[in-house]
Design an enzyme around this catalytic site. Structure first.
Site, PDB file in Angstrom:
ATOM      1  N   CYS A   1       0.770  -1.286  -0.156  1.00  0.00           N
ATOM      2  CA  CYS A   1       0.038   0.013   0.087  1.00  0.00           C
ATOM      3  C   CYS A   1       0.919   1.219  -0.025  1.00  0.00           C
ATOM      4  O   CYS A   1       0.414   2.278  -0.520  1.00  0.00           O
ATOM      5  CB  CYS A   1      -0.800   0.127   1.174  1.00  0.00           C
ATOM      6  SG  CYS A   1      -0.228  -0.185   2.798  1.00  0.00           S
ATOM      7  N   ASN A   2       2.007   1.128   0.567  1.00  0.00           N
ATOM      8  CA  ASN A   2       2.932   2.465   0.640  1.00  0.00           C
ATOM      9  C   ASN A   2       3.914   2.562  -0.516  1.00  0.00           C
ATOM     10  O   ASN A   2       4.519   3.381  -0.527  1.00  0.00           O
ATOM     11  CB  ASN A   2       3.615   2.462   1.926  1.00  0.00           C
ATOM     12  CG  ASN A   2       2.822   2.867   2.834  1.00  0.00           C
ATOM     13  OD1 ASN A   2       1.874   3.563   2.689  1.00  0.00           O
ATOM     14  ND2 ASN A   2       3.145   2.242   4.076  1.00  0.00           N
TER      15      ASN A   2
ATOM     16  N   HIS B   1      19.014   1.146  -0.961  1.00  0.00           N
ATOM     17  CA  HIS B   1      17.474   1.325  -0.927  1.00  0.00           C
ATOM     18  C   HIS B   1      16.724   0.112  -0.538  1.00  0.00           C
ATOM     19  O   HIS B   1      16.103   0.052   0.702  1.00  0.00           O
ATOM     20  CB  HIS B   1      16.847   1.738  -2.159  1.00  0.00           C
ATOM     21  CG  HIS B   1      15.509   2.157  -2.083  1.00  0.00           C
ATOM     22  ND1 HIS B   1      14.904   3.018  -1.376  1.00  0.00           N
ATOM     23  CD2 HIS B   1      14.434   1.351  -2.719  1.00  0.00           C
ATOM     24  CE1 HIS B   1      13.630   2.753  -1.630  1.00  0.00           C
ATOM     25  NE2 HIS B   1      13.236   1.983  -2.289  1.00  0.00           N
TER      26      HIS B   1
ATOM     27  N   SER C   1      10.042   3.172   5.986  1.00  0.00           N
ATOM     28  CA  SER C   1       8.454   3.049   6.163  1.00  0.00           C
ATOM     29  C   SER C   1       8.019   4.066   6.681  1.00  0.00           C
ATOM     30  O   SER C   1       8.545   4.892   7.291  1.00  0.00           O
ATOM     31  CB  SER C   1       8.261   1.915   7.014  1.00  0.00           C
ATOM     32  OG  SER C   1       8.706   0.622   6.484  1.00  0.00           O
TER      33      SER C   1
ATOM     34  N   THR D   1       7.695  -3.676  11.237  1.00  0.00           N
ATOM     35  CA  THR D   1       8.338  -5.017  10.864  1.00  0.00           C
ATOM     36  C   THR D   1       7.594  -5.597   9.690  1.00  0.00           C
ATOM     37  O   THR D   1       8.028  -6.585   9.022  1.00  0.00           O
ATOM     38  CB  THR D   1       8.467  -6.001  12.053  1.00  0.00           C
ATOM     39  OG1 THR D   1       7.352  -5.803  12.500  1.00  0.00           O
ATOM     40  CG2 THR D   1       9.328  -5.681  13.106  1.00  0.00           C
TER      41      THR D   1
ATOM     42  N   GLN E   1       6.662  -8.615   3.587  1.00  0.00           N
ATOM     43  CA  GLN E   1       6.082  -7.939   2.349  1.00  0.00           C
ATOM     44  C   GLN E   1       7.307  -8.397   1.209  1.00  0.00           C
ATOM     45  O   GLN E   1       7.097  -8.749   0.192  1.00  0.00           O
ATOM     46  CB  GLN E   1       5.582  -6.755   2.569  1.00  0.00           C
ATOM     47  CG  GLN E   1       4.610  -6.551   3.460  1.00  0.00           C
ATOM     48  CD  GLN E   1       4.088  -5.187   3.440  1.00  0.00           C
ATOM     49  OE1 GLN E   1       4.810  -4.195   3.380  1.00  0.00           O
ATOM     50  NE2 GLN E   1       2.715  -4.709   3.518  1.00  0.00           N
TER      51      GLN E   1
ATOM     52  N   ALA F   1     -18.334   3.989  21.387  1.00  0.00           N
ATOM     53  CA  ALA F   1     -17.658   3.123  19.963  1.00  0.00           C
ATOM     54  C   ALA F   1     -17.170   4.140  19.386  1.00  0.00           C
ATOM     55  O   ALA F   1     -17.297   4.176  17.733  1.00  0.00           O
ATOM     56  CB  ALA F   1     -19.044   2.581  19.278  1.00  0.00           C
ATOM     57  N   GLY F   2     -16.153   5.164  19.655  1.00  0.00           N
ATOM     58  CA  GLY F   2     -15.464   6.052  18.747  1.00  0.00           C
ATOM     59  C   GLY F   2     -14.318   5.588  17.955  1.00  0.00           C
ATOM     60  O   GLY F   2     -14.163   4.041  18.276  1.00  0.00           O
TER      61      GLY F   2
END
Lengths: 258, 358
Positions: B58-59, B110, B120, B126, B131, B200-201
């Site tokens: 996702c990043n 890298h 990250s 971790t 991944q 329930a925040g």
């Protein structure tokens, strides 16, 4: 200086280096559930065992008569229980707290010196067993004391929001509280066995050693009941385990001089 | 100081991450997991390319490849064209695409930083290690890797482990959710831990999910709006409770996360004193995320009760981040030592750590 004393000095230096290694690792933040720590403790234990063996050869019996010998035997029992209990309860850092106490006890023994025993006739196996079991019981109380210190440190950090360093290495306080209970029960059971043997030996009830052993037994019986019935908070029982150990510690000096 | 050597001249890395590219663009360029094996083969099949690994999270989206082209620039350009074509980017999007183009030592550096969690969003996390391992395994299984990338990725995993073992880069919590987990773990055995949400925040939901993902036994949700409690409880496979009933089960739970919008204290010392007697002094962790606070601070004075409000949690998370940042220099030093050891750089002159961005 005898070879047994050299072994004890080596054992003491090993435990002191275990303390230094652990403190340095903790300070640098690189502490892991360390193999180095375990190796040092194992080496110290082997050297202690060597001392007890050679000292036994020197005095012709189990070396548990003088205060110095008793201190070393309890220190040996503490490390033995550390290996048995530490892994069973997953008490990380127990070694870090155990090594200083063991070092102090052995330094006291070395300072006190090791005099030869008076010649003894026939060795009574029951007497030797009684003494050994009683001292291992004291070692269990010592470990309960150490675990109590760990509980109080962790509890203080949680209360004061001091998160970091030792906090991440110490086990959950609930686990520490139950470990204290188990160690006190173990010590009480062993001391009960030792006292049971004294009945078989028909030792006089007024024997000062026996009187003090019963006082120690009564103290830990009370602590055990308080824990079992949850009459006090775990924090107070941790304090009892820590302060309570003062009595058996003092009684050692009294019984060896009585 | 270290100076690059040219013994990995056929190694390139082209990529984008959360620093270079906003999420609206990243999501368009992400490879779905099922398509990664095919992508790996496609990259390897490009003219002049011999090996490839595709890392898509996702990043970040990164293509690692070994080639026999005349220069790294050719390799970068080919991989860029592949991405544009594969994702069918419009010319204006292709024009605006910002990629980092790395060669040999820079590509290795890298990857070592990525595997170690230094690149990250949450420094030192971790998850990225797993991944990268999964991405490499996919490429390995499809036969897209060879001598260069096999060696590089094995070295990267060694470096990642070394960084984590020799520093405390992953120690400490950096978010409120992970602080809650750390605290719960130091009070109870998490596997036996019962959690209750009072209110329930969103943040209490995050904390509860963090606890459940780390093995917490069960969760009870109580909220003024019962429907919302039921919805959240269903989401977390827990139990919903009407708001006027939560006090009755207080003694049964080990962690209470409170986040109501009440203007006054909802949890008071006298309640908790009674609860602690019923609990036979079993420790209780209270996490008060509400502003204004839900839990009277005097509750922290009760033995066996540990109260953390939002400021306390935030302070711990901030300290965790600072601690990780302090470890950064040691981590970078390990990586440079390993680059030298593996022959990517030689120990003289100086080297630039920055990316070459096209």
């Amino acid at each position: 200086m005898t070879s047994s004393q050299l072994l004890l000095i080596a054992a003491t230096l090993t435990f002191v280096s275990a303390v230094v290694q652990a403190l340095l690792a903790l300070k640098s933040g690189a502490w892991k559930q360390g193999r180095a720590q375990l190796m040092l403790m194992a080496l110290g234990f082997a050297l202690q065992t060597g001392f007890i063996y050679f000292r036994g050869q020197e005095v012709g019996q189990c070396p548990m008569k003088s205060l110095s010998d008793i201190l070393v035997f309890i220190a040996w029992s503490i490390v033995l229980l550390y290996f048995l209990v530490g892994s069973a309860f997953r008490l990380s850092l127990l070694g870090v707290f155990t090594a200083p106490l063991v070092s102090i006890m052995q330094i006291m023994a070395l300072v006190g010196g090791f005099a030869p025993y008076k010649p003894k006739g026939q060795i009574n196996a029951l007497v030797e067993l009684h003494a050994a079991v009683a001292l291992i019981a004291y070692a269990a109380f010592a470990l309960a004391c150490i675990t109590g210190v760990m509980y109080l440190v962790q509890e203080r950090m949680l209360k004061r929001h001091q998160i970091g360093g030792l906090f991440y290495q110490l086990p959950p306080i609930q686990g520490l509280a139950s470990a204290i209970q188990r160690l006190v029960r173990l010590g009480l059971l062993l001391l009960s066995i030792a006292l049971g043997i004294s009945f078989a030996l028909q030792t006089s009830v007024s024997n000062p050693k026996l009187v003090f052993s019963w006082v120690v037994w009564a103290l830990y019986a009370v602590i055990s009941i308080l824990m079992w019935k949850h009459f006090t908070s775990p924090r107070k029982t941790a304090w009892l385990a820590v302060i309570g150990f003062i009595l058996p510690f003092i009684s050692l000096w009294i019984v060896t001089h009585a | 100081m270290l100076e690059p050597t040219d013994n990995r001249s056929g190694l390139v890395c082209v990529g984008l991450n959360y620093k270079t590219t906003p999420v609206e663009v990243r999501e368009r360029l992400a490879f779905p997991e099922a398509q990664v094996p095919q992508a790996v083969q496609q990259v390897r099949g490009l003219p002049g390319f011999e090996e490839s690994v595709v890392l898509s999270t996702c990043n970040r989206v990164e293509l690692y490849a070994a080639h026999s082209l005349p220069s790294g620039d050719h390799g970068h350009a080919t991989l860029r064209d592949y991405l544009v074509e594969h994702f069918k980017l419009q010319p204006e999007h292709a024009e605006a695409l910002v990629l980092y183009n790395l060669d040999s030592a820079e590509a290795a550096r890298h990857l070592f930083r990525v595997v170690s969690g230094l690149d990250s969003m949450v420094l030192g996390e971790t998850e990225i290690f797993g991944q990268v391992k999964a991405a490499y395994k996919t490429a390995l299984d499809t036969g897209a890797t060879g001598k260069t990338l096999n060696k590089l990725f094995q070295q990267a995993f060694t470096v990642g482990k070394k960084v984590r073992n020799e520093t405390t880069i992953q120690r400490g919590s950096t978010s409120v959710g992970s602080v809650a987990v750390d605290l719960a773990e130091k009070v109870h055995d998490l596997k036996q831990c019962r959690v209750m949400l009072v209110g329930a925040g969103e943040m209490s939901r995050t904390c509860a999910q963090s606890l459940l993902s780390r093995g917490a036994k069960s969760v009870i949700v109580s909220n003024r709006s019962y429907d919302k409690a039921v919805e959240l409880a269903a989401e977390m496979k827990g139990t919903a409770l009407k708001f006027d009933e939560w006090e009755h089960v207080l003694h049964e739970v080990d962690v209470i996360i409170s986040s109501t919008s009440a203007p006054h204290f909802v949890i008071k010392p006298e309640q908790i004193e009674q609860v602690m007697r019923k609990r036979r002094w079993n420790p209780l962790l209270l996490i008060d995320i509400a502003v204004p606070r839900d839990v009277d601070p005097a509750v922290n004075e009760i033995e066996g009760v540990y109260l953390y409000d939002i400021d306390a949690l935030q302070a711990i998370a901030d300290e965790g981040r600072r601690e990780r940042e302090r470890q950064l220099i040691a981590c970078e030093r390990i990586i440079e030592e390993q680059l030298e050891k593996f022959g990517f750089v030689k120990p003289s002159g100086s080297t630039q750590h920055g990316f070459i961005v096209s």
